[in-house]
Design a protein around this motif. Structure first.
Motif, PDB file in Angstrom:
ATOM      1  N   THR A   1      47.216  23.861  40.335  1.00  0.00           N
ATOM      2  CA  THR A   1      46.204  23.881  41.389  1.00  0.00           C
ATOM      3  C   THR A   1      46.738  24.508  42.671  1.00  0.00           C
ATOM      4  N   LEU A   2      47.950  24.131  43.073  1.00  0.00           N
ATOM      5  CA  LEU A   2      48.522  24.703  44.291  1.00  0.00           C
ATOM      6  C   LEU A   2      48.850  26.180  44.097  1.00  0.00           C
ATOM      7  N   ASP A   3      49.240  26.551  42.876  1.00  0.00           N
ATOM      8  CA  ASP A   3      49.458  27.971  42.578  1.00  0.00           C
ATOM      9  C   ASP A   3      48.161  28.746  42.774  1.00  0.00           C
ATOM     10  N   LEU A   4      47.056  28.158  42.304  1.00  0.00           N
ATOM     11  CA  LEU A   4      45.754  28.798  42.466  1.00  0.00           C
ATOM     12  C   LEU A   4      45.439  28.991  43.944  1.00  0.00           C
ATOM     13  N   ALA A   5      45.674  27.962  44.739  1.00  0.00           N
ATOM     14  CA  ALA A   5      45.388  28.044  46.175  1.00  0.00           C
ATOM     15  C   ALA A   5      46.240  29.114  46.847  1.00  0.00           C
ATOM     16  N   ARG A   6      47.526  29.160  46.498  1.00  0.00           N
ATOM     17  CA  ARG A   6      48.425  30.134  47.123  1.00  0.00           C
ATOM     18  C   ARG A   6      48.089  31.557  46.703  1.00  0.00           C
ATOM     19  N   GLY A   7      47.602  31.716  45.473  1.00  0.00           N
ATOM     20  CA  GLY A   7      47.339  33.057  44.956  1.00  0.00           C
ATOM     21  C   GLY A   7      46.020  33.652  45.391  1.00  0.00           C
TER      22      GLY A   7
ATOM     23  N   GLY B   1      35.838  22.229  32.153  1.00  0.00           N
ATOM     24  CA  GLY B   1      36.893  22.906  32.900  1.00  0.00           C
ATOM     25  C   GLY B   1      36.350  23.704  34.066  1.00  0.00           C
ATOM     26  N   ARG B   2      35.206  24.343  33.856  1.00  0.00           N
ATOM     27  CA  ARG B   2      34.599  25.123  34.940  1.00  0.00           C
ATOM     28  C   ARG B   2      34.084  24.220  36.056  1.00  0.00           C
ATOM     29  N   ILE B   3      33.480  23.100  35.668  1.00  0.00           N
ATOM     30  CA  ILE B   3      33.003  22.147  36.675  1.00  0.00           C
ATOM     31  C   ILE B   3      34.183  21.636  37.501  1.00  0.00           C
ATOM     32  N   MET B   4      35.270  21.325  36.806  1.00  0.00           N
ATOM     33  CA  MET B   4      36.458  20.821  37.493  1.00  0.00           C
ATOM     34  C   MET B   4      37.058  21.895  38.404  1.00  0.00           C
TER      35      MET B   4
ATOM     36  N   ARG C   1      35.573  24.497  39.768  1.00  0.00           N
ATOM     37  CA  ARG C   1      34.710  24.727  40.932  1.00  0.00           C
ATOM     38  C   ARG C   1      34.892  23.616  41.968  1.00  0.00           C
ATOM     39  N   ALA C   2      34.985  22.372  41.496  1.00  0.00           N
ATOM     40  CA  ALA C   2      35.188  21.251  42.417  1.00  0.00           C
ATOM     41  C   ALA C   2      36.529  21.386  43.142  1.00  0.00           C
ATOM     42  N   ILE C   3      37.561  21.779  42.403  1.00  0.00           N
ATOM     43  CA  ILE C   3      38.887  21.949  43.005  1.00  0.00           C
ATOM     44  C   ILE C   3      38.851  23.034  44.076  1.00  0.00           C
TER      45      ILE C   3
ATOM     46  N   HIS D   1      41.016  23.642  53.893  1.00  0.00           N
ATOM     47  CA  HIS D   1      41.705  24.820  54.444  1.00  0.00           C
ATOM     48  C   HIS D   1      43.053  25.079  53.770  1.00  0.00           C
ATOM     49  N   ILE D   2      43.208  24.558  52.549  1.00  0.00           N
ATOM     50  CA  ILE D   2      44.392  24.883  51.753  1.00  0.00           C
ATOM     51  C   ILE D   2      44.186  26.253  51.110  1.00  0.00           C
ATOM     52  N   ALA D   3      42.971  26.480  50.640  1.00  0.00           N
ATOM     53  CA  ALA D   3      42.566  27.801  50.157  1.00  0.00           C
ATOM     54  C   ALA D   3      41.726  28.466  51.245  1.00  0.00           C
ATOM     55  N   PRO D   4      41.763  29.790  51.327  1.00  0.00           N
ATOM     56  CA  PRO D   4      41.041  30.478  52.405  1.00  0.00           C
ATOM     57  C   PRO D   4      39.528  30.442  52.236  1.00  0.00           C
ATOM     58  N   ALA D   5      38.832  30.590  53.350  1.00  0.00           N
ATOM     59  CA  ALA D   5      37.375  30.733  53.308  1.00  0.00           C
ATOM     60  C   ALA D   5      37.026  31.937  52.445  1.00  0.00           C
ATOM     61  N   GLY D   6      36.022  31.775  51.604  1.00  0.00           N
ATOM     62  CA  GLY D   6      35.635  32.835  50.677  1.00  0.00           C
ATOM     63  C   GLY D   6      36.076  32.570  49.254  1.00  0.00           C
ATOM     64  N   SER D   7      36.914  31.543  49.051  1.00  0.00           N
ATOM     65  CA  SER D   7      37.427  31.251  47.709  1.00  0.00           C
ATOM     66  C   SER D   7      36.314  30.863  46.745  1.00  0.00           C
ATOM     67  N   VAL D   8      35.348  30.082  47.224  1.00  0.00           N
ATOM     68  CA  VAL D   8      34.234  29.687  46.356  1.00  0.00           C
ATOM     69  C   VAL D   8      33.409  30.910  45.963  1.00  0.00           C
ATOM     70  N   GLU D   9      33.252  31.850  46.885  1.00  0.00           N
ATOM     71  CA  GLU D   9      32.499  33.068  46.570  1.00  0.00           C
ATOM     72  C   GLU D   9      33.222  33.906  45.519  1.00  0.00           C
ATOM     73  N   ILE D  10      34.549  33.932  45.576  1.00  0.00           N
ATOM     74  CA  ILE D  10      35.310  34.636  44.532  1.00  0.00           C
ATOM     75  C   ILE D  10      35.027  33.989  43.181  1.00  0.00           C
ATOM     76  N   TYR D  11      35.105  32.671  43.158  1.00  0.00           N
ATOM     77  CA  TYR D  11      34.837  31.951  41.911  1.00  0.00           C
ATOM     78  C   TYR D  11      33.435  32.269  41.403  1.00  0.00           C
ATOM     79  N   ASN D  12      32.475  32.370  42.304  1.00  0.00           N
ATOM     80  CA  ASN D  12      31.092  32.629  41.898  1.00  0.00           C
ATOM     81  C   ASN D  12      30.928  34.003  41.262  1.00  0.00           C
ATOM     82  N   PHE D  13      31.547  35.051  41.852  1.00  0.00           N
ATOM     83  CA  PHE D  13      31.335  36.360  41.231  1.00  0.00           C
ATOM     84  C   PHE D  13      32.139  36.501  39.941  1.00  0.00           C
TER      85      PHE D  13
END
Length: 352
Positions: free
Chosen positions: A6-12, A286-289, A291-293, A301-313
């Protein structure tokens, strides 16, 4: 190894884009696409920026969900995603007839998962060509961890204008990377140029099939979803790709949709109803989880603003790929094996 925590995802998230600029980069990226008012010719003329923005934004999610190999492969019953992708990489190596010590070019190498596997399998010397700084930095980390720094390397460059001398490589392959090119003949011609005479190029392409109907609104919507979710300027047909290989100068040895060879389709991992412990992130739970993460990470603010939009596209891509594959109008595994003639006249004469 690939970053899957999860933290790898946030950092990347965002790749080499500054965290405060991720949201604006997402906004710029989506505006290239038809579903957000963009146009094909704009994407083609800005193909490098389109692909760079896409991979800066998407690579962290790719590693989290797929590991280090960002391509599809058909499979057999009981095979894991990792087993399918490794077998497909071995297939590429065998088609090229790779042998120890050969100099090989990986065109659009991602973060180097296939490059590492093929280098180990064939004992070849592989150069990975990539135009994205973040992916190259990740790739260098991976080949170092794999102990392959003497055998593999990365080269930053545009595959439409490679910083490589003529007749350099003894084999080349492109694993579902050249769909990002604005012109198929252009990128195939560059590969032809850097390949030694008599040597082979293995191409794995994303294509529209003969079942695609350009007058069908649903088909066009699926195509647009795939383009948005995968950073593509356009999607070519299988016939266009074969013709482009011929026009680039290659002798086409054979061309086939490999999706026809396997009982488990390449798009099975896009099906959220398919339960899998080894590809849990791709399942509906897994996708629900995930998206929630991502929502929580962005909120904190661990992941940058716009991260949810990346997940959406990226979910748009998943849905488009699944629909396109199921309806038979799109394939991610159209394979072409081409050979650069020994002489300029060979392909015209049909013999040595």
């Amino acid at each position: 190894m690939a970053k899957s925590g999860t933290l790898d995802l946030a950092r990347g998230m965002g790749g080499s884009v500054r965290k405060e600029d991720v949201k604006s980069t997402v906004d710029q990226y989506v505006k290239y696409h038809d579903l957000h008012g963009g146009e094909k010719e704009l994407r083609k003329s800005n193909y490098a920026d389109l692909a760079n923005k896409y991979y800066d934004l998407a690579t962290g999610f790719y590693e989290y969900g797929w590991g280090d190999s960002f391509h599809f492969a058909g499979g057999w019953q009981g095979e894991t995603l990792r087993e399918c992708t490794k077998r497909h990489q071995h297939f590429i190596a065998l088609q090229l007839g790779l042998r120890k010590g050969m100099k090989v070019l990986d065109v659009g190498c991602g973060i180097g998962g296939p490059l590492i596997e093929i280098a180990r399998f064939s004992s070849t010397l592989i150069t990975g060509l990539n135009n994205n700084d973040y992916q190259i930095s990740r790739g260098k980390e991976l080949i170092f961890s794999a102990g392959l720094s003497e055998q593999c390397c990365f080269l930053k460059g545009d595959f439409m204008n490679m910083p490589i001398a003529d007749n350099t490589f003894e084999a080349a392959y492109a694993l579902q990377a050249t769909p990002h090119a604005p012109d198929a003949q252009g990128v195939y011609s560059e590969i032809y140029r850097v390949l030694k005479p008599g040597k082979y190029f293995a191409l794995d392409e994303w294509c529209l099939t003969d079942w695609f109907d350009p007058s069908n609104a649903r088909h066009l919507a699926i195509k647009a979803e795939i383009e948005l979710g995968d950073g593509l300027p356009d999607i070519r047909t299988t016939r266009q790709c074969v013709q482009a290989m011929n026009d680039a100068g290659f002798e086409v040895i054979f061309a086939k949709d490999l999706a026809e060879d396997f009982p488990c389709p390449w798009y099975r991992m896009m099906d959220p109803n398919k339960l899998s412990l080894t590809s849990f992130q791709c399942t509906r739970p897994g996708r629900i989880m995930t998206r929630a993460i991502v929502n929580i990470l962005e909120f904190l603010h661990i992941a940058p603003a716009g991260s949810v939009e990346i997940y959406n596209f990226l979910q748009s891509a998943s849905e488009g790929l699944l629909k396109g594959g199921r309806e038979g109008i799109f394939t991610a595994n159209f394979f072409i094996l081409g050979r650069k003639p020994l002489k300029e006249t060979e392909i015209l004469n049909g013999s040595l």
